[in-house]
Write a protein that holds these residues in place. Structure first.
Motif, PDB file in Angstrom:
ATOM      1  N   THR A 147      -8.685  88.879 -67.066  1.00 64.63           N
ATOM      2  CA  THR A 147      -8.790  89.061 -68.507  1.00 64.63           C
ATOM      3  C   THR A 147      -8.614  87.996 -69.388  1.00 64.63           C
ATOM      4  OG1 THR A 147      -6.293  89.597 -68.845  1.00 64.63           O
ATOM      5  CG2 THR A 147      -8.032  91.435 -68.258  1.00 64.63           C
ATOM      6  N   SER A 148      -7.680  87.113 -69.021  1.00 65.33           N
ATOM      7  CA  SER A 148      -7.712  85.719 -69.484  1.00 65.33           C
ATOM      8  C   SER A 148      -7.301  84.608 -68.628  1.00 65.33           C
ATOM      9  CB  SER A 148      -6.548  85.835 -70.810  1.00 65.33           C
ATOM     10  OG  SER A 148      -5.141  86.085 -70.286  1.00 65.33           O
ATOM     11  N   VAL A 186     -13.453  82.452 -62.247  1.00 64.97           N
ATOM     12  CA  VAL A 186     -13.427  84.071 -62.729  1.00 64.97           C
ATOM     13  C   VAL A 186     -14.956  84.413 -62.849  1.00 64.97           C
ATOM     14  CG1 VAL A 186     -11.502  83.578 -63.854  1.00 64.97           C
ATOM     15  CG2 VAL A 186     -13.586  83.373 -65.161  1.00 64.97           C
ATOM     16  N   GLY A 188     -17.473  83.616 -64.938  1.00 66.34           N
ATOM     17  CA  GLY A 188     -17.806  83.890 -66.239  1.00 66.34           C
ATOM     18  C   GLY A 188     -18.945  83.034 -66.627  1.00 66.34           C
ATOM     19  N   LYS A 220     -14.082  87.479 -71.159  1.00 68.13           N
ATOM     20  CA  LYS A 220     -12.558  86.931 -70.606  1.00 68.13           C
ATOM     21  C   LYS A 220     -12.334  85.840 -71.422  1.00 68.13           C
ATOM     22  CE  LYS A 220     -14.118  87.694 -65.772  1.00 68.13           C
ATOM     23  NZ  LYS A 220     -15.467  87.992 -66.186  1.00 68.13           N
TER      24      LYS A 220
END
Length: 343
Positions: A147-148, A186, A188, A220
């Motif tokens: 999520t981060s 991740v 992203g 994210k």
């Protein structure tokens, strides 16, 4: 045999030549530098007696007719080198960053596409073992979706030379390693960024030695804090990391310290219980090895017609993060990151 001309014989070229001589079937047939004596010195140092040495890339390419060019020049010269390489029907492996401006990046990627040549960037942090392990661990779902992502980079090198005179030096010359690693780990793609640069009183750089940025990586959040003049408590060159996920977190010190914790369905006072969770070792399929690993992938792509992982058409997404961060720092506004080639 894949014959290669290397252009740019400064300090960074040693990393390339050290790796190149470990690869069977690859020969350095030419060395090019604006300083002919520097090129000759590299030829002597690496026992490249048969290599053509010169100051003009086109002339050396005409003489040697190589399969590929290794580009280790300063970013401002990258577009000219790339267009020369493709005009001579050469594949191209280039030092990061891919280009010194968004327009030049797009021009290089488009020229590679038209020439139908392999074009890749030395984004060597992707070939760090723990970056591979983190990507595979997150993909397993062991702690849920990220999520981060939070990365800190604090070192204080006294390079001398062009870096200390550059504008946006941290963002343009170094931050892409961390940005690309975040995007890779991740999975992203960047959507927007807000960034602020500043120059601390103790800085020996012209401009942009310190920066903080907040990216939207497709839902994210990615935060970056960095400085090239932060003495004391130096981080790894790979940054230090915390990745928060749906059911736990992962931390990495940028070196050997890699840990994860997963949430268990037990409440203890204010907090849910967490327990350590092992991050699996490297998979045999994971490609590592820094410059050596990337050059091996580049050679494999030439030989098989496959696409290298750090191909320019993908790396331009990471470079877009750099230029959007610079635009945000200059304007004081959040900047949208447009879809790039290959996205």
């Amino acid at each position: 045999m894949i014959n290669v001309v290397l252009v740019g014989c400064g300090a960074m070229s040693k990393h390339w030549l050290d790796a190149a001589r470990q690869i069977d079937g690859l020969a350095i047939v030419g060395l090019v530098d604006l300083d002919a004596e520097r090129a000759r010195a590299r030829a002597r140092e690496y026992e490249l007696a048969g290599a053509i040495v010169g100051t003009n890339l086109d002339a050396v390419l005409d003489q040697t007719k190589p399969d590929a060019v290794f580009d280790v020049v300063v970013p401002a010269a990258r577009r000219e080198v790339a267009l020369s390489a493709f005009a001579h029907h050469c594949h191209l492996l280039t030092e990061k960053p891919l280009a010194d401006s968004p327009d030049n990046a797009r021009a290089i990627v488009e020229a590679a596409r038209r020439a139908k040549r392999v074009h890749a960037v030395v984004q060597n942090r992707r070939y760090v073992a723990n970056v591979r392990r983190i990507r595979r661990f997150l993909e397993s779902g062991a702690i849920g979706a990220a999520t981060s992502i939070h990365a800190d980079f604090f070192v204080a090198p006294h390079f001398g030379g062009f870096r200390e005179e550059m504008r946006h030096v941290l963002l343009l010359d170094m931050a892409i390693h961390t940005f690309d690693a975040a995007r890779y780990m991740v999975g992203g793609n960047p959507a927007s960024v807000y960034c602020q640069e500043w120059e601390p009183a103790n800085s020996w750089y012209r401009q942009g030695s310190s920066a903080t940025a907040i990216f939207d990586l497709g839902g994210k959040l990615f935060t970056y804090a960095g400085s090239w003049c932060a003495d004391g408590f130096r981080t790894s060159w790979e940054s230090t990391w915390r990745i928060v996920a749906e059911r736990g977190s992962l931390i990495w010190d940028g070196e050997d310290g890699l840990k994860a914790e997963v949430v268990r369905p037990v409440r203890e006072g204010l907090f849910d219980r967490t327990e350590p969770l092992a991050v699996p070792a490297l998979d045999p399929a994971d490609r590592i090895g820094g410059h050596l690993g990337i050059i091996q992938d580049f050679v494999h792509a030439i030989e098989t017609g496959s696409e290298p992982e750090t191909r320019g058409a993908d790396n331009i997404k990471s470079l877009a993060m750099v230029f959007a961060a610079i635009e945000s720092a200059e304007t004081g506004r959040r900047v949208a990151i447009a879809a790039q080639e290959g996205q």
